[in-house]
Write a protein that holds these residues in place. Structure first.
Motif, PDB file in Angstrom:
ATOM      1  N   GLY A 337       0.800  -1.220   0.000  1.00  0.00           N
ATOM      2  CA  GLY A 337       0.000   0.000   0.000  1.00  0.00           C
ATOM      3  C   GLY A 337       0.822   1.255   0.000  1.00  0.00           C
ATOM      4  N   ASP A 338       0.329   2.253   0.727  1.00  0.00           N
ATOM      5  CA  ASP A 338       0.953   3.570   0.752  1.00  0.00           C
ATOM      6  C   ASP A 338       1.593   3.796   2.117  1.00  0.00           C
ATOM      7  N   SER A 339       1.833   5.062   2.440  1.00  0.00           N
ATOM      8  CA  SER A 339       2.520   5.366   3.705  1.00  0.00           C
ATOM      9  C   SER A 339       1.671   5.032   4.931  1.00  0.00           C
ATOM     10  N   THR A 340       0.345   4.948   4.775  1.00  0.00           N
ATOM     11  CA  THR A 340      -0.489   4.572   5.917  1.00  0.00           C
ATOM     12  C   THR A 340      -0.355   3.082   6.226  1.00  0.00           C
ATOM     13  N   ILE A 341       0.044   2.284   5.254  1.00  0.00           N
ATOM     14  CA  ILE A 341       0.361   0.875   5.496  1.00  0.00           C
ATOM     15  C   ILE A 341       1.799   0.742   5.981  1.00  0.00           C
ATOM     16  N   ARG A 342       2.679   1.593   5.449  1.00  0.00           N
ATOM     17  CA  ARG A 342       4.074   1.570   5.921  1.00  0.00           C
ATOM     18  C   ARG A 342       4.133   1.858   7.422  1.00  0.00           C
ATOM     19  N   GLN A 343       3.199   2.670   7.930  1.00  0.00           N
ATOM     20  CA  GLN A 343       3.103   2.909   9.370  1.00  0.00           C
ATOM     21  C   GLN A 343       2.971   1.602  10.139  1.00  0.00           C
ATOM     22  N   TRP A 344       2.194   0.684   9.606  1.00  0.00           N
ATOM     23  CA  TRP A 344       1.986  -0.589  10.281  1.00  0.00           C
ATOM     24  C   TRP A 344       3.268  -1.404  10.297  1.00  0.00           C
ATOM     25  N   PHE A 345       4.006  -1.399   9.200  1.00  0.00           N
ATOM     26  CA  PHE A 345       5.294  -2.090   9.168  1.00  0.00           C
ATOM     27  C   PHE A 345       6.226  -1.512  10.225  1.00  0.00           C
ATOM     28  N   GLU A 346       6.289  -0.181  10.283  1.00  0.00           N
ATOM     29  CA  GLU A 346       7.178   0.480  11.239  1.00  0.00           C
ATOM     30  C   GLU A 346       6.761   0.169  12.672  1.00  0.00           C
ATOM     31  N   TYR A 347       5.454   0.111  12.914  1.00  0.00           N
ATOM     32  CA  TYR A 347       4.971  -0.225  14.263  1.00  0.00           C
ATOM     33  C   TYR A 347       5.369  -1.652  14.635  1.00  0.00           C
ATOM     34  N   PHE A 369      10.712  -3.109   2.093  1.00  0.00           N
ATOM     35  CA  PHE A 369      11.341  -3.424   3.368  1.00  0.00           C
ATOM     36  C   PHE A 369      11.037  -4.874   3.758  1.00  0.00           C
ATOM     37  N   MET A 370      11.930  -5.413   4.559  1.00  0.00           N
ATOM     38  CA  MET A 370      11.739  -6.762   5.100  1.00  0.00           C
ATOM     39  C   MET A 370      12.247  -6.795   6.528  1.00  0.00           C
ATOM     40  N   ALA A 371      11.547  -7.521   7.393  1.00  0.00           N
ATOM     41  CA  ALA A 371      11.981  -7.728   8.771  1.00  0.00           C
ATOM     42  C   ALA A 371      11.803  -9.195   9.123  1.00  0.00           C
ATOM     43  N   LEU A 372      12.728  -9.709   9.931  1.00  0.00           N
ATOM     44  CA  LEU A 372      12.746 -11.133  10.235  1.00  0.00           C
ATOM     45  C   LEU A 372      12.934 -11.380  11.727  1.00  0.00           C
ATOM     46  N   ASP A 373      12.262 -12.398  12.215  1.00  0.00           N
ATOM     47  CA  ASP A 373      12.506 -12.964  13.538  1.00  0.00           C
ATOM     48  C   ASP A 373      12.864 -14.422  13.282  1.00  0.00           C
ATOM     49  N   HIS A 374      14.167 -14.721  13.232  1.00  0.00           N
ATOM     50  CA  HIS A 374      14.610 -16.066  12.884  1.00  0.00           C
ATOM     51  C   HIS A 374      14.186 -17.083  13.942  1.00  0.00           C
ATOM     52  N   THR A 375      14.226 -16.676  15.203  1.00  0.00           N
ATOM     53  CA  THR A 375      13.896 -17.605  16.278  1.00  0.00           C
ATOM     54  C   THR A 375      12.468 -18.115  16.168  1.00  0.00           C
ATOM     55  N   ASN A 376      11.548 -17.208  15.859  1.00  0.00           N
ATOM     56  CA  ASN A 376      10.130 -17.569  15.804  1.00  0.00           C
ATOM     57  C   ASN A 376       9.609 -17.715  14.375  1.00  0.00           C
ATOM     58  N   ASN A 377      10.524 -17.664  13.417  1.00  0.00           N
ATOM     59  CA  ASN A 377      10.163 -17.875  12.012  1.00  0.00           C
ATOM     60  C   ASN A 377       9.058 -16.908  11.562  1.00  0.00           C
ATOM     61  N   ILE A 378       9.278 -15.614  11.833  1.00  0.00           N
ATOM     62  CA  ILE A 378       8.332 -14.571  11.443  1.00  0.00           C
ATOM     63  C   ILE A 378       8.981 -13.704  10.362  1.00  0.00           C
ATOM     64  N   MET A 379       8.222 -13.426   9.308  1.00  0.00           N
ATOM     65  CA  MET A 379       8.684 -12.505   8.277  1.00  0.00           C
ATOM     66  C   MET A 379       7.620 -11.449   8.031  1.00  0.00           C
ATOM     67  N   VAL A 380       8.038 -10.184   7.989  1.00  0.00           N
ATOM     68  CA  VAL A 380       7.135  -9.070   7.686  1.00  0.00           C
ATOM     69  C   VAL A 380       7.747  -8.286   6.537  1.00  0.00           C
ATOM     70  N   THR A 381       6.971  -8.032   5.497  1.00  0.00           N
ATOM     71  CA  THR A 381       7.472  -7.266   4.350  1.00  0.00           C
ATOM     72  C   THR A 381       6.538  -6.098   4.051  1.00  0.00           C
ATOM     73  N   PHE A 382       7.078  -5.102   3.375  1.00  0.00           N
ATOM     74  CA  PHE A 382       6.275  -3.966   2.895  1.00  0.00           C
ATOM     75  C   PHE A 382       6.688  -3.629   1.473  1.00  0.00           C
ATOM     76  N   HIS A 383       5.681  -3.428   0.614  1.00  0.00           N
ATOM     77  CA  HIS A 383       5.892  -2.925  -0.743  1.00  0.00           C
ATOM     78  C   HIS A 383       4.881  -1.812  -1.017  1.00  0.00           C
ATOM     79  N   ARG A 400       5.431  -2.373  -7.892  1.00  0.00           N
ATOM     80  CA  ARG A 400       4.681  -3.583  -7.550  1.00  0.00           C
ATOM     81  C   ARG A 400       3.180  -3.295  -7.661  1.00  0.00           C
ATOM     82  N   TYR A 401       2.538  -3.858  -8.655  1.00  0.00           N
ATOM     83  CA  TYR A 401       1.085  -3.822  -8.684  1.00  0.00           C
ATOM     84  C   TYR A 401       0.572  -4.944  -7.781  1.00  0.00           C
ATOM     85  N   ILE A 402      -0.341  -4.607  -6.891  1.00  0.00           N
ATOM     86  CA  ILE A 402      -0.788  -5.558  -5.871  1.00  0.00           C
ATOM     87  C   ILE A 402      -1.324  -6.837  -6.498  1.00  0.00           C
TER      88      ILE A 402
END
Length: 537
Positions: A337-347, A369-383, A400-402
Motif C-alpha cells: 500500500g501507501d505510507s499509511t500501510i508503511r506505518q503498520w510495518f514500522e509499528y 522493506f523486510m523484517a525477520l525474527d529467525h527464532t520464531n520464524n516470522i517474516m514481515v514485508t512492505f511494498h 509492484r502492482y498488488i
C-alpha cells in the motif's frame, strides 16, 4: 493476455503504428479513453465489470449543487457559526439506555444566517465521553434540503457528548468535483531517463493531455493498468529508471480559495442549539460489549477506555509484544500500500521484541522493506502499490502492482496479506480507482481459490487534517467516495476490513493522514485478532 486488453491495445497499435515486438512502445497520442475525462486512459474491463462500475458510481453519487454552473456568492455558502444541531427526544420518552438510537437534527445556514435549501455538504458526527476514552462514529443522512440527521447507537453508560463537524460546504464539493473532471492531471509525475552520462526528466501520468510529443507506454502487461510518460528527446523509453511526484497546479476561480479555510468553513464544529449531551443508563452491570448494539445504525465498532471494540463479529483483543510474537509465530505478513500501510510495518518492527529489519539498501519512503525474527520464524514485508504512487526516487524496478504480487503467492494458513490503497487516487476519475480495485479483487479471488485459509485484510480510507492543498488533492470528500467504492467492490468476499474511517472519526485524537500511535496500536490489534482469534480467549 486478457482478450479485452489485447483488443484495446491492438486498437491503439493500429491507430498509432505501435510495434507489438517492443515491450515499451512509443505512442504518438494517448490511447483509448472513456467517460468525459477526455485525456485519461482507463484499464479495459469486461462488460460485466462495466455494469458493476456503473452501479457503484450511481450508488455513491453525491447530491449536485442546484445549478450545473454555480454562480454563487460567498454569503450564500455555509457559515457554521449560524448552523446548529438539536438532539431529538428519545422515542417513547424516558431515559436513554444502552442500545438506544440517538438522533440529532442538523440545520445548515449561510452567512446571512438563513437556512440553506439544498444538501450536498460533507458532515462528520461523533459521540464521545472523554473521561472514559469512549467514542463512536455516527451515520449522517442528507435530507437534500439543508437539513441532516446524525444517528448514533448508544454503547456505554454515563454522559455522552455529540460533536458534529462540517468538512466541506456543497459549494466546495462542487469545486472538487469540477477539478477532477477538468484537471485530473493537476498533480504531475516525473521519471528520470538515463543512459551512460546522459539523462533527462519528463512528465508522466495516467492523464496526459494530447501533445505532438511522443509517449512511452508503460502500461502493465499483466494487469493492463495504464501509465504513460513523454518520451525523452534523445533517450529510449527503456532507459527510464525512477518515478516521483512532480508539481501541483492550482487553477481555482475567483474567491474559490475562500471555500477551503480551515476552522472557518472547513473542518469546523457546528454548535448545539440546546444540550449537546445525554446521560445513558443501563441495567447491565458489565462493561459495554458487542451484543448491546441494535437498531437502524450499527457502527463497525467503538472505543471504550481507549480500546477499540468491534461490533462486526470478531472480538478485538489487546496484544502485548510477547503475545504478538506468539500470534505471528511461523507466519509471513505481507503489507502492500501507501505510507499509511508503511506505518503498520514500522509499528510492528518497533514493537515485536525479536524482529529485526533486514537492510535491503532501499530508500526510506518507497522501500521495499523486510523484517525477520529467525527464532520464531516470522517474516514481515512492505511494498508500495504501483503508480500513481510515486515517492521521490521510487525505482521502476521496484514497482509492484498488488494484483501481480498476489498472483505470485502460494498462500495458506500461515500467510497474512494486508493492503491499503486509496490516498494517491484522489485527483483521478473514480473509474481509475474502481478498476484498480477490480484488478486486485480478481487476484484475491484467485488466491483464495487455491489457498482458502489465507487471511486477506484490507485497510479502508480515513479522514485527515485539511489545508487548502490537501483539500484540493486528497480531501475527506474524495476519501469518503473511495471508501464507499472499496467496500462495494469487495463486498461478499472472504476478506476482513480494518475500518480506519470509523476508527479515526470515533477517536479523540485529531484527524491525521497518518494516525497517532494509540490508533495504530488498535488497528494492529484488529489485524492480530483476525489472525489469532482464540489466542487470548
Amino acid at each position: 493476455m486478457n482478450r479485452n486488453l489485447k483488443t484495446k491495445l491492438g486498437k491503439i497499435c493500429h491507430d498509432t503504428k505501435m510495434d507489438w515486438n517492443k515491450s515499451k512502445p512509443v505512442v504518438k497520442i494517448p490511447g483509448h479513453v472513456t467517460s468525459n475525462h477526455s485525456f485519461c486512459t482507463f484499464r479495459a474491463i469486461s462488460p460485466e465489470e462495466a455494469l458493476e462500475e456503473k452501479a457503484i458510481l450511481e450508488s455513491i453519487a453525491w447530491p449536485r449543487y442546484p445549478s450545473l454552473q454555480p454562480d454563487y456568492s460567498l454569503i450564500n455558502t455555509n457559515n457554521p457559526a449560524c448552523g446548529s444541531f438539536t438532539i431529538l427526544p428519545r422515542r417513547g420518552g424516558g431515559k436513554w439506555h444502552i442500545g438506544d438510537q440517538l438522533e440529532v437534527m442538523v440545520q445548515i445556514h449561510d452567512y446571512l444566517c438563513r437556512p440553506k435549501k439544498y444538501g450536498g455538504d460533507v458532515l462528520l458526527a461523533r459521540l464521545h465521553t472523554p473521561a472514559l476514552e469512549a467514542g463512536v462514529a455516527g451515520q449522517v443522512v442528507d435530507h437534500l434540503n439543508g437539513s441532516y440527521s446524525a444517528v448514533f447507537t448508544l454503547l456505554w453508560e454515563g454522559r455522552a457528548e455529540v460533536q458534529v463537524t462540517l468538512v466541506h460546504s456543497s459549494e466546495a464539493v462542487e469545486v472538487l468535483r469540477r477539478l477532477t473532471v477538468q484537471q485530473p492531471d493537476r498533480i504531475n509525475f516525473k521519471s528520470l531517463f538515463r543512459s551512460g552520462s546522459e539523462s533527462e526528466s519528463t512528465n508522466c501520468n495516467i492523464c496526459l493531455r494530447p501533445s505532438r510529443t511522443p509517449l512511452c507506454n508503460f502500461t502493465d502487461v499483466r494487469t493492463g493498468e495504464p501509465w504513460f510518460c513523454h518520451k525523452p528527446k534523445n533517450l529510449s523509453c527503456e532507459s527510464r529508471i525512477d518515478c516521483s511526484k512532480g508539481e501541483f497546479t492550482q487553477n481555482l476561480r475567483l474567491d474559490e480559495e475562500k471555500l477551503f479555510v480551515r476552522k472557518v468553513n472547513m473542518k469546523v464544529h457546528i454548535r448545539s442549539s440546546g444540550p449537546s449531551d445525554v446521560f445513558v443508563t443501563s441495567n447491565i452491570k458489565d462493561e459495554p460489549n458487542s451484543t448491546l448494539s441494535s437498531g437502524r445504525w450499527t457502527p463497525s465498532g467503538f472505543y471504550y477506555r481507549g480500546a477499540w471494540r468491534s461490533l462486526s463479529g470478531t472480538a478485538v483483543q489487546d496484544f502485548s509484544p510477547e503475545q504478538m510474537t506468539q500470534c505471528l509465530k511461523g507466519k509471513q505478513v505481507h503489507l502492500y500500500g501507501d505510507s499509511t500501510i508503511r506505518q503498520w510495518f514500522e509499528y510492528l518492527i518497533e514493537v515485536l521484541p525479536n524482529v529485526n529489519k533486514f537492510d535491503l539498501h532501499t530508500k526510506k519512503q518507497p522501500g521495499p522493506f523486510m523484517a525477520l525474527d529467525h527464532t520464531n520464524n516470522i517474516m514481515v514485508t512492505f511494498h508500495c502499490h504501483g503508480p500513481p504512487l510515486c515517492f521521490v526516487g521510487s525505482l521502476t524496478s521496484q514497482v509492484r502492482y498488488i494484483a501481480n504480487e498476489l498472483d505470485g503467492f502460494a498462500g495458506g494458513r500461515d500467510t497474512v496479506i494486508v493492503f491499503g490503497i486509496w490516498a494517491h487516487f484522489s485527483t483521478f476519475p473514480l473509474e481509475v480507482y474502481i478498476r484498480r480495485l477490480m484488478s486486485i479483487r480478481g487476484a484475491v479471488v484467485r488466491l483464495l481459490a487455491r489457498a482458502p485459509e489465507t487471511l486477506v485484510v484490507i485497510r479502508t480510507a480515513n479522514v485527515k487534517a485539511l489545508s487548502l492543498y490537501v483539500a484540493l488533492t486528497n480531501s475527506d470528500w474524495y476519501s469518503m467516495q473511495h471508501d464507499k467504492a472499496l467496500r462495494a467492490v469487495f463486498r461478499g468476499l472472504d476478506v476482513r476490513l480494518v475500518d480506519a474511517w470509523e476508527m479515526i472519526v470515533a477517536h479523540h485524537l485529531p484527524h491525521k493522514l497518518h494516525p497517532e500511535p494509540p490508533i495504530i496500536k488498535n488497528m494492529i490489534n484488529v489485524i492480530l485478532s483476525y489472525t489469532c482469534p482464540d489466542l487470548l480467549s
